[in-house]
Design a protein around this motif. Structure first.
Motif, short mmCIF file in Angstrom:
data_model
loop_
_atom_site.label_atom_id
_atom_site.label_comp_id
_atom_site.label_asym_id
_atom_site.label_seq_id
_atom_site.Cartn_x
_atom_site.Cartn_y
_atom_site.Cartn_z
N HIS A 198 0.86 -1.19 0.00
CA HIS A 198 0.00 0.00 0.00
C HIS A 198 0.89 1.23 0.00
O HIS A 198 1.92 1.26 0.66
CB HIS A 198 -0.91 -0.01 1.24
CG HIS A 198 -1.94 1.07 1.25
ND1 HIS A 198 -1.69 2.33 1.74
CD2 HIS A 198 -3.22 1.08 0.81
CE1 HIS A 198 -2.77 3.07 1.63
NE2 HIS A 198 -3.71 2.34 1.06
N PRO A 199 0.52 2.30 -0.74
CA PRO A 199 1.43 3.44 -0.92
C PRO A 199 1.46 4.45 0.22
O PRO A 199 1.77 5.63 0.01
CB PRO A 199 0.87 4.09 -2.19
CG PRO A 199 -0.58 3.80 -2.16
CD PRO A 199 -0.70 2.41 -1.57
N SER A 200 1.18 4.02 1.44
CA SER A 200 1.15 4.94 2.57
C SER A 200 2.44 5.75 2.70
O SER A 200 2.41 6.97 2.90
CB SER A 200 0.93 4.18 3.88
OG SER A 200 -0.21 3.36 3.82
N SER A 218 -3.30 0.48 -4.99
CA SER A 218 -3.48 1.91 -5.19
C SER A 218 -3.85 2.56 -3.88
O SER A 218 -4.10 1.90 -2.88
CB SER A 218 -4.59 2.17 -6.21
OG SER A 218 -5.86 1.82 -5.65
N ALA A 219 -3.91 3.88 -3.89
CA ALA A 219 -4.30 4.62 -2.69
C ALA A 219 -5.74 4.33 -2.31
O ALA A 219 -6.17 4.59 -1.19
CB ALA A 219 -4.11 6.12 -2.92
N GLN A 220 -6.53 3.81 -3.24
CA GLN A 220 -7.93 3.48 -2.97
C GLN A 220 -8.08 2.09 -2.33
O GLN A 220 -9.18 1.58 -2.19
CB GLN A 220 -8.76 3.53 -4.25
CG GLN A 220 -9.11 4.95 -4.68
CD GLN A 220 -7.90 5.71 -5.17
OE1 GLN A 220 -7.08 5.18 -5.92
NE2 GLN A 220 -7.77 6.96 -4.77
N THR A 243 16.28 -5.44 -1.72
CA THR A 243 15.10 -4.57 -1.62
C THR A 243 14.31 -4.88 -0.35
O THR A 243 14.06 -6.05 -0.03
CB THR A 243 14.18 -4.76 -2.85
OG1 THR A 243 14.90 -4.39 -4.03
CG2 THR A 243 12.93 -3.90 -2.73
N LEU A 244 13.91 -3.83 0.36
CA LEU A 244 13.11 -4.01 1.57
C LEU A 244 11.63 -4.01 1.21
O LEU A 244 11.18 -3.22 0.37
CB LEU A 244 13.39 -2.89 2.57
CG LEU A 244 14.79 -2.86 3.18
CD1 LEU A 244 14.91 -1.67 4.14
CD2 LEU A 244 15.10 -4.15 3.90
N LEU A 245 10.88 -4.89 1.86
CA LEU A 245 9.42 -4.93 1.69
C LEU A 245 8.79 -4.14 2.83
O LEU A 245 8.94 -4.49 4.00
CB LEU A 245 8.94 -6.39 1.72
CG LEU A 245 9.57 -7.32 0.68
CD1 LEU A 245 9.08 -8.74 0.88
CD2 LEU A 245 9.28 -6.83 -0.74
N ILE A 246 8.11 -3.05 2.48
CA ILE A 246 7.52 -2.16 3.49
C ILE A 246 6.04 -2.53 3.67
O ILE A 246 5.22 -2.29 2.78
CB ILE A 246 7.66 -0.67 3.09
CG1 ILE A 246 9.13 -0.33 2.88
CG2 ILE A 246 7.03 0.22 4.15
CD1 ILE A 246 9.99 -0.50 4.11
N ALA A 247 5.74 -3.10 4.83
CA ALA A 247 4.36 -3.46 5.16
C ALA A 247 3.76 -2.38 6.05
O ALA A 247 4.47 -1.58 6.66
CB ALA A 247 4.32 -4.81 5.86
N ASP A 248 2.42 -2.36 6.13
CA ASP A 248 1.71 -1.37 6.94
C ASP A 248 0.80 -2.10 7.92
O ASP A 248 0.01 -2.96 7.52
CB ASP A 248 0.89 -0.45 6.03
CG ASP A 248 0.40 0.79 6.76
OD1 ASP A 248 -0.18 0.64 7.86
OD2 ASP A 248 0.58 1.90 6.24
N SER A 249 0.91 -1.76 9.19
CA SER A 249 0.15 -2.47 10.22
C SER A 249 -1.35 -2.25 10.11
O SER A 249 -2.13 -2.99 10.72
CB SER A 249 0.63 -2.03 11.62
OG SER A 249 0.42 -0.64 11.81
N ASN A 250 -1.77 -1.27 9.31
CA ASN A 250 -3.20 -0.97 9.19
C ASN A 250 -3.82 -1.54 7.92
O ASN A 250 -4.98 -1.26 7.62
CB ASN A 250 -3.42 0.55 9.22
CG ASN A 250 -2.95 1.17 10.52
OD1 ASN A 250 -3.60 1.03 11.55
ND2 ASN A 250 -1.80 1.82 10.48
#
Length: 299
Positions: A198-200, A218-220, A243-250
């Protein structure tokens, strides 16, 4: 003559009593004002916006419409929250992130961050399409003067106190930016690059000059990662194994988990929303510390 003295004594006593009542009322005015502030807090749509308010006015009563750990993309206001909207003295929004919420167009005093204007006064200034702008310390620092103006107009904060807090708050934002710059160097992120589901965090990493090797959604918050997109992403990771994989807790991170399983790349779990009432500085520090997973050292 006696009656006259009694009359004057009664008048004097009455005057003293009225004066005492007025004086007592004046003494109570600060507490009355404080109680009003508590009754009608500053409302924000998203938890990280509360941190920006507290950065400038630490003692302000701030409440968030989005509950902690809730998904902002699938959120709907409750009847109780709609009532709160009608009573608030100020609603602070980030329309590029809460634009899908129903009932936010109600006639309430509101201020839109990063939108270039106060909704009631139509005062325009520079802006662009970046979402989650509170994650970029430079964007925060540039927006704080406009937030100060909105808070002063709401009459919920002391103008003198919040003006005095502006420059120190901007300096804190600059300090956080410098910590991100050091982190990029420490972990060689400009060479490694990142991939996100997610592009947060995209706006911040682009501002830091970190290569974005892929964004799966996408942002949607759309589920746009089909088999072909996953295969393409896996190929990119094979070609760029650091390459790092950036995850989002939300958000769901199923695609990143699958990619990590098949590529062995490191996942870093960040939090783009924080919790209501958490200071912005603490919120950003938690995310900086998340990168210590790479080497076990805090930058």
């Amino acid at each position: 003559m006696v009656n006259c003295n009694v009359y004057h004594a009664q008048q004097g006593f009455l005057t003293l009593k009225i004066t005492t009542i007025i004086y007592a009322f004046l003494l109570l005015l600060p507490s009355i004002s404080h109680a009003t502030s508590k009754q009608f807090p500053v409302l924000v749509t998203l938890p990280p916006l509360s941190g920006l308010v507290l950065l400038l006015a630490p003692n302000t009563n701030v409440q968030c419409l989005l509950p902690n750990n809730a998904d902002p993309h699938h959120f709907q206001l409750t009847p109780k929250q709609v009532d709160s909207l009608q009573q608030t003295s100020l609603l602070i929004r980030s329309p590029r992130d809460d634009q899908s919420w129903a009932m936010l167009q109600a006639d309430v005093p509101s201020f839109s961050l990063w939108e270039g204007h106060h909704e009631k006064q139509q005062i325009h200034r520079h802006h662009h399409n970046e979402t989650h702008a509170w994650l970029n310390p430079k964007r925060v620092a540039s927006e704080l003067p406009h937030l100060v103006e909105a808070l002063i107009q709401s009459r919920l904060v002391s103008e003198q106190d919040i003006q005095a807090q502006l420059k120190p708050s901007q300096q804190q934002a600059q300090n956080i930016w410098q910590q991100w710059e050091r982190l990029v160097i420490t972990y060689n992120l400009k060479q490694r690059g990142i991939m996100m589901q997610h592009p947060s965090w995209q706006g911040l990493f682009e501002a830091l000059g970190v290569p974005i090797r892929g964004v799966l959604e996408s942002a949607q918050h759309g589920q746009e990662y089909g088999p072909r997109k996953l295969e393409k992403a896996l190929k990119v990771l094979k070609e760029n194994p650091q390459t790092l994989l950036i995850a989002d807790s939300n958000h769901s991170n199923r695609a990143l988990t699958w990619l990590q399983k098949h590529s062995g790349n490191t996942i870093i779990l960040l939090d783009a929303l924080g919790t209501c009432g958490e200071t912005w500085q603490s919120f950003m520090q938690r995310n900086l510390k998340a990168f210590s997973k790479i080497t076990g050292e805090t930058p």
